[in-house]
Design an enzyme around this catalytic site. Structure first.
Site, PDB file in Angstrom:
ATOM      1  CB  CYS A 117      -0.851   0.095   1.261  1.00  0.00           C
ATOM      2  SG  CYS A 117      -2.052  -1.177   1.457  1.00  0.00           S
ATOM      3  CB  CYS A 141      -2.313   9.812   6.749  1.00  0.00           C
ATOM      4  SG  CYS A 141      -1.230   9.744   5.320  1.00  0.00           S
TER       5      CYS A 141
END
Lengths: 387, 187
Positions: free
Chosen positions: B35, B105
């Protein structure tokens, strides 16, 4: 804080000699080169001189040089001209690692019904020339390949490919934006039909570039307007910048030897030291066949943006090989095409040097980077101490 | 390039609570090397279900590190019930906001926390409800619908910024576009 600039494949500083030669054309010498009066005509003469200087760098004839606004325009204009010259042909060949200035317009053409072959590269970034040659057909209008890759510096065998294309009657364009000024380029020897170069990669300002168009090639202009550039590119000339590009090409020619010796040595020093000092560091790209100024190096288990930001704290400018701004955290299409493993692809940094770099610059990077990588690895759930 | 707030920069340059924890009571993981970012969250939890300590290990960009650091600061001293209510927006707000392209995030922080709490409470994570849309990042249609509604997302790019869905191989981009359009039509 002193800036250590090692991002010269992104852009370069304008050489002081270049700036000096440009300045009068921003102020007192503002004439239009197309004017009948000698005030403008004098500027026209300087444009002619710039054209000669650009041509000299790549061994072209001055009237084979068309000034444009950027590398992207040169690339787009080349594609446009090749397709206009061969309206019945519907196939284009390129590589899987081109700059977006080629990749994106060709992907658009694909949607409009053209067939585009994206020739793959191997793990070292080397082109599959067998597949490339097999792809050339009577329907192929254009082969467009970069001379050297912006991320890894890997050089494609342009002369050999241009030869094959020419034998098959296919137009050959090369995006040489990264190669010009770093390698000796001879368009007559390589027999390319069109070549893109850009000013700001060779210490001229941003906003000026050129397209080499081989004499005799049927060229239709991309920017259609006035008769400037011999009818090949409309628009009043960017006089100061074109004059700057001329001077920059002259300087680039003078510095080619230094690029291949002193700058190459600095790059090799940096590479050797970083690989020695940092565990699990991998150099990407064909080491034996790269631009002398480029180092693409991946660090396992850390992420590129974090590395760049911590180096930024120490005044070091470089680039990362992952586009971490798009939401997609994909490594660049170049690293993906090379199948660089995810472990290090995300932590890939590109250092690109110029003649302005010094041994002190390299020493600063060699001192700064190992603790930066160590610090990020101590934070990383994927870094095992024993590695 | 630096659109980060001073608080994000501070938490990236001076991350709080970094490192593996000795004998944690709960661990929550999310993300992977593929990822491009990943977070491992460690919690110490006392008998009255209060978080007494939190540490993290993160692989990722500056905002991933800052979001992890912020999360551990938010969590310390909190009861598990309160912690379970923390959303990605709380993390982003603590940092004075994150650029849109970096919102995932903060989502990563929320997911790691959820996984840690579930692990502590012995909740098995079963197959997620809904239909898988993004195979690369394991995101279902229900998750996308939820994110589009809650955050008023307008495009595939928005969805990718928040959830990463569509940011891998790109095969599901058309499907995401359909979902975004259908939610917009309903609204």
């Amino acid at each position: 804080m002193k800036i250590v600039y090692t991002d010269n494949n992104a852009t370069t500083r304008v050489a002081p000699e270049v700036l000096e030669e440009m300045l009068p054309y921003f102020s007192e010498l503002y004439g239009n080169p197309s004017s009948m009066h000698s005030f403008g005509g004098n500027v026209g003469r300087e444009i002619t001189r710039a054209r000669e200087r650009v041509a000299a760098l790549i061994n072209a004839e001055p009237d084979e040089i068309v000034f444009t606004s950027c590398g992207t325009e040169s690339d787009n204009a080349a594609i446009h001209a090749a397709l206009a010259a061969n309206p019945e042909k519907r196939h284009i060949i390129t590589s899987g690692v081109e700059h977006p200035a080629i990749k994106n317009p060709l992907e658009d053409l694909e949607k409009k019904g053209y067939r585009v072959t994206f020739v793959p590269v191997d793990g070292k970034g080397r082109l599959d020339t067998t597949l490339l040659y097999e792809s050339m057909t009577d329907d192929t209008a254009l082969v467009s390949l970069m001379w050297a890759n912006n991320e890894t510096g890997v050089i494609f065998p342009i002369k050999e490919i241009a030869q094959r294309a020419s034998e098959k009657g296919i137009l050959f364009h090369t995006d040489a934006v990264q190669a010009v000024g770093k390698l000796p380029i001879d368009v007559k020897d390589a027999r390319v039909d069109m070549l893109s170069l850009s000013g700001h990669k060779i210490h001229a300002p941003k906003g000026v570039a050129a397209l080499y168009v081989k004499k005799g090639l049927k060229f239709s202009s991309f920017l259609n307007g006035g008769h400037q550039e011999n009818g090949r590119r409309g628009g009043t000339e960017n006089t100061a910048s074109i004059i700057g590009l001329g001077r920059a090409c002259e300087l680039a020619k003078a510095h080619l030897q230094e690029m291949d010796t002193r700058v190459r040595d600095l790059r090799d020093f940096l590479e050797t030291r970083l690989v020695e000092l940092i565990p699990a560091a991998t150099v990407n790209g064909d080491k034996g066949n790269r631009l002398p100024n480029t180092l693409n190096i991946g660090f396992t288990a850390v992420e590129g943006e974090s590395i760049l930001l911590l180096m930024d704290q120490a005044g070091i400018c470089a680039s990362s090989g992952s586009a971490c701004t798009s939401g997609s955290l994909d490594p660049s299409h170049v690293l993906m095409a090379m199948k660089v493993p995810f472990e290090s692809a995300h932590g890939t940094i590109r250092f690109s040097l110029s003649c302005y770099n010094t041994q002190e610059d390299m020493d600063h990077i060699v001192t700064t980077l190992p603790p930066v990588i160590q610090r990020l690895r101590e934070m990383s759930p994927f870094w095992k101490q024993e590695e | 390039m630096w659109e980060y707030t001073d608080k994000v920069k501070d938490h990236f340059l001076n991350p709080r609570n970094v490192g593996q924890m000795e004998a944690p009571d709960a661990v929550g993981e999310t993300g992977s090397l593929a990822c491009g970012d990943a977070l491992k969250l460690f919690l110490k939890i006392n008998d009255s279900e209060r978080i007494t300590d939190a540490t993290f290990m993160t692989f990722g960009c500056a905002s991933a590190v800052a979001s992890s650091s912020a999360l551990t600061e938010i969590l310390k001293g909190m009861t598990l019930d309160d912690a379970a209510k923390i959303t990605n927006d709380d993390i982003a707000d603590y940092l004075g906001g994150l650029p849109k392209a970096k919102m995932h995030c903060s989502v990563m922080g929320q997911n790691a926390l959820k996984n840690a709490i579930n692990a502590y409470r012995g909740i098995q994570i079963l197959e997620k409800p809904g239909t898988m849309v993004c195979e690369c990042f394991d995101i279902t249609d229900l998750e996308i619908i939820d994110a589009v509604k809650k955050n008023h997302l307008d495009s595939v790019e928005d969805v990718t910024s928040y959830l990463k869905a569509g940011g891998g191989c790109g095969n599901c981009i058309d499907k995401i576009e359909e979902i975004v359009e259908s939610v917009k039509t309903q609204a």
